[in-house]
Design an enzyme around this catalytic site. Structure first.
Site, PDB file in Angstrom:
ATOM      1  N   HIS A  38       0.990  -1.532   0.098  1.00 20.41           N
ATOM      2  CA  HIS A  38      -0.010   0.180   0.060  1.00 20.41           C
ATOM      3  C   HIS A  38       0.835   1.324  -0.041  1.00 20.41           C
ATOM      4  O   HIS A  38       0.448   2.342  -0.129  1.00 20.41           O
ATOM      5  CB  HIS A  38      -1.071   0.095   1.561  1.00 20.41           C
ATOM      6  CG  HIS A  38      -0.601  -0.066   3.044  1.00 20.41           C
ATOM      7  ND1 HIS A  38      -1.332   0.584   3.444  1.00 20.41           N
ATOM      8  CD2 HIS A  38       0.870   0.423   3.569  1.00 20.41           C
ATOM      9  CE1 HIS A  38      -0.688   0.664   4.516  1.00 20.41           C
ATOM     10  NE2 HIS A  38       1.453   0.361   4.241  1.00 20.41           N
ATOM     11  N   GLU A  54      -3.331  -6.867   3.624  1.00 18.44           N
ATOM     12  CA  GLU A  54      -3.305  -6.000   2.986  1.00 18.44           C
ATOM     13  C   GLU A  54      -4.953  -4.840   3.496  1.00 18.44           C
ATOM     14  O   GLU A  54      -5.709  -5.460   3.302  1.00 18.44           O
ATOM     15  CB  GLU A  54      -2.746  -4.909   1.549  1.00 18.44           C
ATOM     16  CG  GLU A  54      -1.402  -5.082   1.419  1.00 18.44           C
ATOM     17  CD  GLU A  54      -0.761  -4.161   1.406  1.00 18.44           C
ATOM     18  OE1 GLU A  54      -1.811  -3.009   2.101  1.00 18.44           O
ATOM     19  OE2 GLU A  54       0.377  -3.628   1.508  1.00 18.44           O
ATOM     20  N   GLU A 108      -4.740   2.221  -0.706  1.00 20.06           N
ATOM     21  CA  GLU A 108      -5.238   1.456  -0.548  1.00 20.06           C
ATOM     22  C   GLU A 108      -6.203   0.956  -1.485  1.00 20.06           C
ATOM     23  O   GLU A 108      -6.702   2.056  -2.942  1.00 20.06           O
ATOM     24  CB  GLU A 108      -6.443   1.727   0.585  1.00 20.06           C
ATOM     25  CG  GLU A 108      -5.816   2.795   1.814  1.00 20.06           C
ATOM     26  CD  GLU A 108      -4.362   1.548   3.067  1.00 20.06           C
ATOM     27  OE1 GLU A 108      -5.029   0.148   2.379  1.00 20.06           O
ATOM     28  OE2 GLU A 108      -3.825   1.618   2.979  1.00 20.06           O
TER      29      GLU A 108
HETATM   30  C1  LIG Z   1       4.477   0.802   6.845  1.00 23.46           C
HETATM   31  S1  LIG Z   1       6.283  -0.594   6.821  1.00 23.46           S
HETATM   32  C2  LIG Z   1       5.359  -2.437   7.957  1.00 23.46           C
HETATM   33  C3  LIG Z   1       6.313  -3.400   8.152  1.00 23.46           C
HETATM   34  C4  LIG Z   1       5.616  -4.400   8.061  1.00 23.46           C
HETATM   35  N1  LIG Z   1       4.887  -5.402   7.583  1.00 23.46           N
HETATM   36  C5  LIG Z   1       4.320  -4.134   9.545  1.00 23.46           C
HETATM   37  O1  LIG Z   1       3.588  -4.730   8.801  1.00 23.46           O
HETATM   38  O2  LIG Z   1       4.245  -4.486  10.924  1.00 23.46           O
HETATM   39  C6  LIG Z   1       7.227  -0.961   5.768  1.00 23.46           C
HETATM   40  C7  LIG Z   1       8.219  -1.870   5.983  1.00 23.46           C
HETATM   41  O3  LIG Z   1       8.750  -1.410   4.605  1.00 23.46           O
HETATM   42  C8  LIG Z   1      10.567  -1.495   4.366  1.00 23.46           C
HETATM   43  N2  LIG Z   1      10.223  -1.499   3.041  1.00 23.46           N
HETATM   44  C9  LIG Z   1      10.172  -0.116   2.374  1.00 23.46           C
HETATM   45  N3  LIG Z   1      11.506  -0.094   1.435  1.00 23.46           N
HETATM   46  C10 LIG Z   1      11.858  -1.523   1.332  1.00 23.46           C
HETATM   47  C11 LIG Z   1      12.838  -2.196   0.786  1.00 23.46           C
HETATM   48  N4  LIG Z   1      13.732  -1.054  -0.873  1.00 23.46           N
HETATM   49  N5  LIG Z   1      13.427  -3.113   0.584  1.00 23.46           N
HETATM   50  C12 LIG Z   1      13.345  -3.466   2.448  1.00 23.46           C
HETATM   51  N6  LIG Z   1      11.965  -2.800   3.187  1.00 23.46           N
HETATM   52  C13 LIG Z   1      11.453  -1.992   2.241  1.00 23.46           C
HETATM   53  C14 LIG Z   1      10.118  -0.264   5.344  1.00 23.46           C
HETATM   54  O4  LIG Z   1      11.926  -0.252   5.872  1.00 23.46           O
HETATM   55  C15 LIG Z   1       9.588  -0.735   6.178  1.00 23.46           C
HETATM   56  O5  LIG Z   1       9.586  -0.998   7.621  1.00 23.46           O
END
Ligand SMILES: C[S@@+](CC[C@H](N)C(=O)[O-])C[C@H]1O[C@@H](n2cnc3c(N)ncnc32)[C@H](O)[C@@H]1O
Length: 364
Positions: A269, A298, A330
Site C-alpha cells: 500500500h 493489506e 489502499e
Molecule cells: C509500513 S512498514 C510495514 C512493516 C511491517 N511489515 C508491519 O506491517 O509491521 C513498511 C516496511 O517496508 C520497509 N521497506 C520499504 N522499502 C523497502 C525496500 N526497498 N526494501 C526492503 N524493505 C523496505 C520499511 O523499512 C518498513 O519496515
C-alpha cells in the site's frame, strides 16, 4: 368520510422532505465542529501518552483520584481535571465520584490501549502519527491533489519517508515501534481467521518486515516453521531477537531471500502499481516452485458503502497513503485482482479477518 387527494399526498411528501432537510441542517451545525477542532482529539490522546496517565493509573491499581494523579505528576489539578474530563467524554478513562464527592479515574478498554506493556497498545502508533514529520505533509495535501507538488511528504520533509528514516534513527525507531504495535494486534487475528494458512510450509520470508515482531509471533505460534525477517539493513540491525527468525538486510526491489512462502504486510500500500508489480515479481522469484505462494496482508477497500466496522479506518488509511507516500494507496478487490494478474499470479483468495487488513493468498 374525507378523501385523500393527489394534491394532499404531494403536500405530505413536501413536508416530509422539508423535515429531513431541517434535520440534516441541524445535524450539520453539530458535525461541522468535528472538523473545526478535529486535531484536538489526537493531540489530547498524545498528551495523555506523554503524561503517562494510563501507566500511572495502572501502577496505582487501576484507579486513582484527581488529587493523587496531580500529585504524582507534580502539577496543579485544574488543567489536569479538564484533560481528564475530555478523555472521560471519549470513554478514554472513566470518571466517577466517591460518596464523599472525590473524583476518581479508572481504566477503560480504550485507555488500556495506551498502556505500554499491553499486547494491544497503540501508543507508539499515535506518537508516530502525531510527530511534526508526519503531520506537516497534511498541510500541503491540496497541492498534492492538484499535482502542484509531488508527494506531500517529500514537499514537507525534503525526501521520501524511507530515505528520511534511513538518516533519522529516532524517526526510524518510531516507525518500527508503531508497526510493531499493529503487528501485535493483527497477527493473532491472522492466525485465528486463517487456520490453515501455513499448513505444509517450512519457511517464510517477511518482506519489509520491520523489526521482526511479525516473524517472531508467527514462529512462536507455529514452532515447526523458520522465518526470515527481510528489511533495509538499518531496520533489521535493530530487530527483535527470536529463535527461528533470521534477520536479513537488503532492498526488495533488487531481490528477496528464498523461502517456501513470501509474507508481505502493509508494504504494497506504500507503492504505486508499477512498483508493486516489481516487488511481487521479486517475491514470486523467491518462493518455492511446489508449495510457493505470496501472503499479502493489506486493506481491501469496499467498492460500495459498507457497514464493516473497519471501513472507516481503511478510508483514513488511504488518506494517510495520499499524504505520506508518493504513489501508495489502499486498493479495492478489483484493483488487487488487476495488480496480481499483471504480476503473474494465476489465482488468489481473500480471507477477511477482524482487522483493518484482509489476508490475500496469491498463487503463481
Ligand atoms: C509500513 S512498514 C510495514 C512493516 C511491517 N511489515 C508491519 O506491517 O509491521 C513498511 C516496511 O517496508 C520497509 N521497506 C520499504 N522499502 C523497502 C525496500 N526497498 N526494501 C526492503 N524493505 C523496505 C520499511 O523499512 C518498513 O519496515
Amino acid at each position: 368520510m374525507e378523501q385523500t387527494t393527489v394534491t394532499d399526498l404531494h403536500v405530505a411528501d413536501g413536508e416530509h422532505e422539508k423535515e429531513i432537510e431541517d434535520q440534516e441542517e441541524a445535524q450539520a451545525d453539530i458535525e461541522i465542529w468535528k472538523y473545526v477542532f478535529g486535531f484536538t482529539e489526537m493531540a489530547i490522546v498524545k498528551c495523555a501518552i506523554d503524561l503517562g496517565l494510563a501507566n500511572i493509573i495502572h501502577t496505582n491499581g487501576g484507579s486513582m483520584s484527581l488529587i493523587e494523579l496531580a500529585s504524582t505528576l507534580k502539577c496543579s489539578p485544574s488543567s489536569l481535571y479538564r484533560v481528564m474530563r475530555f478523555l472521560n467524554h471519549r470513554r478514554i478513562f472513566r470518571q466517577s465520584r466517591t460518596s464523599q464527592g472525590t473524583l476518581i479515574y479508572s481504566q477503560t478498554p480504550l485507555s488500556r490501549r495506551l498502556l505500554s506493556h499491553e499486547e494491544n497498545n497503540m501508543a507508539a502508533f499515535i506518537l508516530l502519527e502525531s510527530t511534526p514529520v508526519m503531520l506537516s505533509p497534511w498541510l500541503g495535501l491540496s497541492n498534492r491533489v492538484l499535482e502542484k507538488s509531488g508527494s506531500a511528504f517529500d514537499a514537507a520533509n525534503g525526501e521520501d519517508v524511507w530515505s528520511y528514516s534511513s538518516k533519522n534513527v529516532a524517526h526510524s525507531k518510531l516507525i518500527n515501534d508503531a508497526m510493531a504495535c499493529d503487528a501485535r494486534v493483527v497477527v493473532p487475528q491472522i492466525i485465528k481467521g486463517c487456520a490453515n494458512l501455513f499448513d505444509g510450509v517450512c519457511s517464510f520470508v517477511d518482506v519489509g518486515g520491520g523489526d521482526g515482531t511479525t516473524s517472531s509471533m508467527l514462529v512462536r505460534s507455529i514452532p515447526s516453521i523458520q522465518g526470515i525477517n527481510f528489511d533495509f539493513p538499518h531496520v533489521v540491525s535493530n530487530g527483535v531477537l527470536c529463535e527461528g527468525v533470521q534477520h536479513v538486510g537488503g532492498n526488495m526491489f533488487d531481490s528477496v531471500p528464498k523461502a517456501d512462502v513470501a509474507f508481505i504486510m502493509w508494504v504494497l500500500h506504500d507503492w504505486g502499481d508499477d512498483e508493486c508489480i516489481q516487488i511481487l515479481k521479486k517475491c514470486k522469484e523467491a518462493i518455492s516452485k511446489d508449495k510457493g505462494k505470496v501472503i499479502i496482508v493489506e486493506a481491501v477497500i469496499e467498492a460500495e458503502d459498507t457497514k464493516d466496522e473497519f471501513e472507516n479506518a481503511r478510508l483514513l488509511l488511504d488518506m494517510v497513503m495520499l499524504a505520506h507516500t508518493t504513489n501508495g494507496k489502499e486498493r479495492t478487490l478489483k484493483e488487487w485482482s488487476c495488480l496480481l494478474n499483471k504480476a503473474g499470479f494465476g489465482h488468489f483468495n481473500v480471507h477477511p479477518i477482524q482487522a483493518v487488513q484482509s489476508v490475500i493468498e496469491a498463487f503463481p
